[in-house]
Every structure is written in structure tokens, then in C-alpha cells.
Design an enzyme around this catalytic site. Structure first.
Site, mmCIF file in Angstrom:
data_model
loop_
_atom_site.group_PDB
_atom_site.id
_atom_site.type_symbol
_atom_site.label_atom_id
_atom_site.label_comp_id
_atom_site.label_asym_id
_atom_site.label_seq_id
_atom_site.Cartn_x
_atom_site.Cartn_y
_atom_site.Cartn_z
ATOM 1 C CG HIS A 80 -20.072 -8.662 -3.518
ATOM 2 N ND1 HIS A 80 -20.147 -7.278 -2.295
ATOM 3 C CD2 HIS A 80 -21.295 -9.199 -2.484
ATOM 4 C CE1 HIS A 80 -20.505 -7.154 -1.634
ATOM 5 N NE2 HIS A 80 -21.392 -8.435 -1.120
ATOM 6 C CG ASP A 83 -15.077 -5.581 -1.358
ATOM 7 O OD1 ASP A 83 -13.524 -4.933 -1.768
ATOM 8 O OD2 ASP A 83 -16.119 -5.110 -1.894
#
Length: 110
Positions: A80, A83
Site C-alpha cells: 500500500h 502504491d
């Protein structure tokens, strides 16, 4: 119930926080430009760039540690974080181009 090891995730959360701040400032820069507030937009872009560099610094440290043999566990928080950094980069680039377009549009209206 399983609790996260704070130390294990600290760098990922630092990366998420810095990338998130960068992305937010880039979006606010677009909003300012839409209102014709170009000086404010440029200042927000400067903050976005500064916090993006911080995020890159956290990422670089993680990469350096990996290269030094301290392997990071691939987990959803780390994924995450990476990203989020990518989204922050793209948002800042989009903001730069959008601000240029708003300047052109405003100049054509006057």
C-alpha cells in the site's frame, strides 16, 4: 487477535503519511488554480514536492536496508505504501500540467 508490530510497519506508515500529504497538496494546488489563485497553487506544489522528496527518502532508506541484507517482509502495508507513493507522484505531475492548462484557459478568457 493479532496486533501489528509497530517497528515492522513504521517505515511503511512514514512513507504513506508523506506520500499522502504530497498528494493532498497537489490536489489542493489544482483546486487553487481552478479558482485562478496561481500563486497559492504554486506554493502548494512546492509543499507537494517537498513532502514527495520526504517520501522518496523513506523509500530509499528501505531500499538501502534491503541492499544491505536487512530484508523487508512483503506485506499489504508495504505494498500500500509503494502504491501510495506512485499515486502521489502521478498526482503531482497531473497538478503541474493542470495548472498550466488553467493558466492558458484564464488567459484566453481575458
Amino acid at each position: 487477535m493479532v496486533f501489528m508490530d509497530d517497528e515492522k510497519y513504521e517505515k511503511s506508515f512514514q512513507l504513506i503519511a508523506a506520500a499522502g500529504e504530497s498528494k493532498s497538496n497537489a490536489m489542493m494546488a489544482i483546486e487553487a488554480a481552478r479558482e485562478g489563485e496561481f500563486e497559492k497553487a504554486e506554493k502548494l506544489l512546492e509543499v507537494a514536492e517537498k513532502t514527495l522528496k520526504m517520501a522518496h527518502g523513506f523509500q530509499f532508506q528501505m531500499i538501502k536496508e534491503e541492499a544491505d541484507g536487512n530484508h523487508a517482509e512483503a506485506n499489504i502495508i508495504l505494498i500500500h505504501a509503494q502504491d501510495y507513493l506512485t499515486m502521489a507522484i502521478l498526482t503531482k505531475e497531473r497538478a503541474e500540467e493542470t495548472i498550466k492548462m488553467y493558466k492558458i484557459i484564464l488567459s484566453l478568457k481575458t
